[in-house]
Design an enzyme around this catalytic site. Sequence first.
Site, mmCIF file in Angstrom:
data_model
loop_
_atom_site.group_PDB
_atom_site.id
_atom_site.type_symbol
_atom_site.label_atom_id
_atom_site.label_comp_id
_atom_site.label_asym_id
_atom_site.label_seq_id
_atom_site.Cartn_x
_atom_site.Cartn_y
_atom_site.Cartn_z
ATOM 1 C CE LYS A 79 -4.125 1.739 2.778
ATOM 2 N NZ LYS A 79 -4.903 1.581 3.830
ATOM 3 C CB SER A 157 -8.092 3.212 3.049
ATOM 4 O OG SER A 157 -7.334 2.733 4.109
ATOM 5 C CB SER A 181 -8.241 0.268 6.008
ATOM 6 O OG SER A 181 -8.759 1.285 5.888
#
Length: 490
Positions: A79, A157, A181
């Site tokens: 990420k 996310s 997330s």
Amino acid sequence: MNKLTTYTIKEIHKAYRDKLLTPTSFVDLCLQNAKQNRDLNAFVTLTEDVAENHGIESEKRFYIDKETKPLDGITVGMKDNFCTKNIRTTCASNMLLNFVPTYDATVYSRLRDAGACLIGKCNLDEFAMGAGTVDSIFGPTRNPWGYKACWRIAGGSSGGSAVAVSSGACVAAIGSDTGGSTRNPAALCGIVGLKPTYGLVSRYGLIPLVNSMDVPGIMTRKVDDAVNILNCVAGPDELDSTTIKKEFSPINLDNNFDMSKIKIGIPKEYHYPGMSEDIVDTWRLVTNLLENEQATVQTVSMPNTSVSIAVYSILNQCEVASNMARYDGIEYGLRTKEDYSTEELYASSRSEGFNQVVRSRIFAGNYFLLTRNYEKYFIKALKLRRMITDDFKKVFKEVDLLVTPTTLSDAPLLDEFVSKHNRDQCAFQDYCTQPANMAGIPAVSIPIRLSKNRMPLSIQLMGPNLSEELLLNVAKRLETLVDFPSLEVV
Ligand code: GLN
């Protein structure tokens, strides 16, 4: 999607040993998948040259040095809020658009020490604030299970990480999990999402959202792979003083795990009014499966669940306000051209650098932290956080694990989600996931079946601190029972 890119780590290593596949050819297959699926927008940066070099190193270890590492030739995505030395790390924000870290996050350096090959940096909601991966300056990530005519969200996310794995661009990806997330996008994209116990995996180099809740999360297609990755990244780190000091003993899953001694709790307060029928049916299905396996299943009560969304929001915004103060246009990130006074420089850099979601959390957080509000909001929220944690402590005296849905529905349509505003959605979407972050306990989401819309539906298991081994054994048993289909993207 090439079938080889749906293999588990064990199967890939066997294929390397049998010379049916080599690390460099596998890296190429993953890169091809990533490029063919560009419209999914899983990656902020595709690190092609890096991946190829990592593949060459693994190949040498496999066939020349014969000293293979546990993740040699295994492709990973990070990420884009984990620092990677000499590789741009943006947090999907204008603020860090040109930020190139000088050091690696511990999770990444441990993956590299184990031989993993970096395919790219994955898309996210700006600074990991969101539940859809729709609030990124690079545009939304799209769910590979959706159709081009009516795209669905990937969840967030860590949506880029989830899509990178589910579309075969990498075997595993690292997300971050502050309120759900990792588990939320894993659930919506039909993969496994593990949020380890707080402090089990180092946060060093993870750009912070909420320091007291953040934890690096692991996303893979199968439970076995999540265990392999966890075994490489977990354990104390002197660079993060909040890591658990005890040495981590690697987890070994038991293929004949006996469920008959396991007590499972179904917390009745997790029945959120807006939950879709599909999700409630899936929850029931899993409960029945566990009972058929001779596990004891009972309803339990966690009375403080109802306040947990509000408590999470207040604490989140307070820590965000404090964390984001470092972005002042001087030391880090974007610097505005409007610099005729210091105040103007701060204000303009921050309003040009941050999106509306980040700015409003900073405003709200600073409001809650004002002297006149501090007791009323911040201290009160901390007390309630303790009560939510106590609910878990009490319930884990009665049962070993909890089973709940991960999300409230299957993946919403992208256009509808955006028009309803990511910021309003965040709060509801995390209803089932954020309590685990406030208590620091481990949780895993695993895919169970497809919805009426042919989208993945998943279930969450939660356990007491450091119960990863039990949690993942039960997750693996469920995975075997449900045999969730794999996705063919192209
Ligand atoms: N949706 C939650 C939020 O926006 C979760 C974020 C996360 O886990 N990074 O705060």
